[in-house]
Design a protein around this motif. Structure first.
Motif, short mmCIF file in Angstrom:
data_model
loop_
_atom_site.label_atom_id
_atom_site.label_comp_id
_atom_site.label_asym_id
_atom_site.label_seq_id
_atom_site.Cartn_x
_atom_site.Cartn_y
_atom_site.Cartn_z
N MET A 1 0.82 -1.27 -0.13
CA MET A 1 -0.01 -0.08 0.00
C MET A 1 0.98 1.31 0.16
O MET A 1 1.74 1.21 0.90
CB MET A 1 -0.82 0.03 1.17
CG MET A 1 -2.38 0.02 1.10
SD MET A 1 -3.78 0.42 1.39
CE MET A 1 -4.56 -0.82 0.51
N ASP A 5 -2.65 5.55 -1.54
CA ASP A 5 -3.86 4.63 -1.11
C ASP A 5 -4.16 4.82 0.36
O ASP A 5 -5.44 4.76 0.56
CB ASP A 5 -3.21 3.05 -1.16
CG ASP A 5 -2.56 2.44 -2.38
OD1 ASP A 5 -3.42 3.16 -3.64
OD2 ASP A 5 -1.88 1.57 -2.77
N LEU A 6 -3.29 5.02 1.28
CA LEU A 6 -3.63 5.29 2.72
C LEU A 6 -4.31 6.77 2.72
O LEU A 6 -5.23 6.94 3.46
CB LEU A 6 -2.66 5.54 3.67
CG LEU A 6 -1.75 4.09 3.79
CD1 LEU A 6 -0.51 4.41 4.37
CD2 LEU A 6 -2.71 2.91 4.51
N ALA A 9 -8.06 6.10 1.48
CA ALA A 9 -8.58 5.46 2.22
C ALA A 9 -9.05 6.27 3.45
O ALA A 9 -10.29 6.53 3.89
CB ALA A 9 -8.10 4.21 2.82
N ILE A 48 -12.59 4.17 -5.44
CA ILE A 48 -11.15 3.90 -5.01
C ILE A 48 -10.92 2.57 -5.13
O ILE A 48 -9.71 1.86 -4.94
CB ILE A 48 -10.88 4.64 -3.67
CG1 ILE A 48 -11.77 4.05 -2.65
CG2 ILE A 48 -10.81 6.06 -3.79
CD1 ILE A 48 -11.12 4.51 -1.22
N LYS A 51 -9.60 -2.75 -2.41
CA LYS A 51 -8.58 -2.83 -0.90
C LYS A 51 -8.78 -1.41 -0.39
O LYS A 51 -9.04 -1.43 0.72
CB LYS A 51 -7.38 -3.07 -1.36
CG LYS A 51 -6.99 -4.35 -2.00
CD LYS A 51 -5.83 -4.71 -2.36
CE LYS A 51 -5.45 -6.05 -2.84
NZ LYS A 51 -4.17 -6.36 -3.53
N ARG A 52 -8.65 -0.25 -1.00
CA ARG A 52 -8.75 1.27 -0.38
C ARG A 52 -10.03 1.29 0.07
O ARG A 52 -10.05 1.72 1.09
CB ARG A 52 -8.40 2.04 -1.44
CG ARG A 52 -6.90 2.08 -2.06
CD ARG A 52 -6.26 3.00 -2.87
NE ARG A 52 -7.03 2.82 -4.03
CZ ARG A 52 -6.69 3.54 -5.46
NH1 ARG A 52 -5.68 4.42 -5.33
NH2 ARG A 52 -7.21 3.30 -6.31
#
Length: 187
Positions: A1, A5-6, A9, A48, A51-52
């Motif tokens: 990640m 990505d973080l 999220a 997004i 996963k995100r």
């Protein structure tokens, strides 16, 4: 990640919290309110990705678990997570992942607008409604002590609003994809 990505999220967690500012609508026959936060499942998954988007909801559940009033109606705390709505709340994580997974497979650049919007709508319906209901209804039946068939019938009242949420998510995801695509490319 990656850091991007973080950040995405966390941004979507904030958007989901803001959706919680819209007051919930309670129905007399089922202890689960109608909220705008469930639309975040569709938005996060379609915009997004799996996963995100799921990470955004994991972060939301962590905030709820530590007691922050980030759910609609200013709710938060472990009692909410083990109460009648807990199955739906945990279902948001799985639903977002499934929504994102389907959107990542069905939607890509170079498609017509109709195909992209159809892909987003299908992803929103399957993940944002189907999966969330599959997680929430058995939990509600168990915790509330209500027979599953009554929970199923009571849940039908939510379907029209959920289809409207799916349409809004479809339009928003398409607009974002045209302006600034965030959905991960199909692998």
């Amino acid at each position: 990640m990656t850091t991007k990505d973080l950040v995405l999220a966390a941004l979507f967690t904030a958007i989901i919290i803001v959706l919680g500012f819209i007051p919930p609508v309670t129905l007399a026959f089922i202890p689960v309110p109608i909220t705008a936060q469930s639309m975040g499942v569709m938005l996060a998954g379609c915009i997004i990705g799996a996963k995100r988007g799921a990470l955004a909801y994991v972060l939301l559940v962590v905030l709820v678990a530590v007691g922050l009033p980030v759910l609609s109606g200013g709710r938060g705390g472990l009692n909410v997570l083990v109460g009648p709505t807990g199955g739906y709340i945990f279902g948001w994580i799985i639903g977002t992942f499934v929504t994102g997974l389907i959107a990542e497979r069905l939607v890509h650049d170079g498609q017509s607008a109709i195909k992209q919007m159809s892909g987003f709508f299908i992803a929103s319906i399957v993940g944002g409604i189907g999966v969330v209901y599959l997680c929430g209804m058995p939990w509600l039946s168990l915790v509330a002590g209500t027979p599953f068939d009554k929970v199923l019938i009571g849940s039908l009242a939510f379907i029209p609003g959920d289809f409207v949420k799916a349409a809004i998510a479809m339009l928003a995801a398409r607009a974002v994809m045209v302006g600034y695509p965030l959905l991960p490319a199909k692998v």
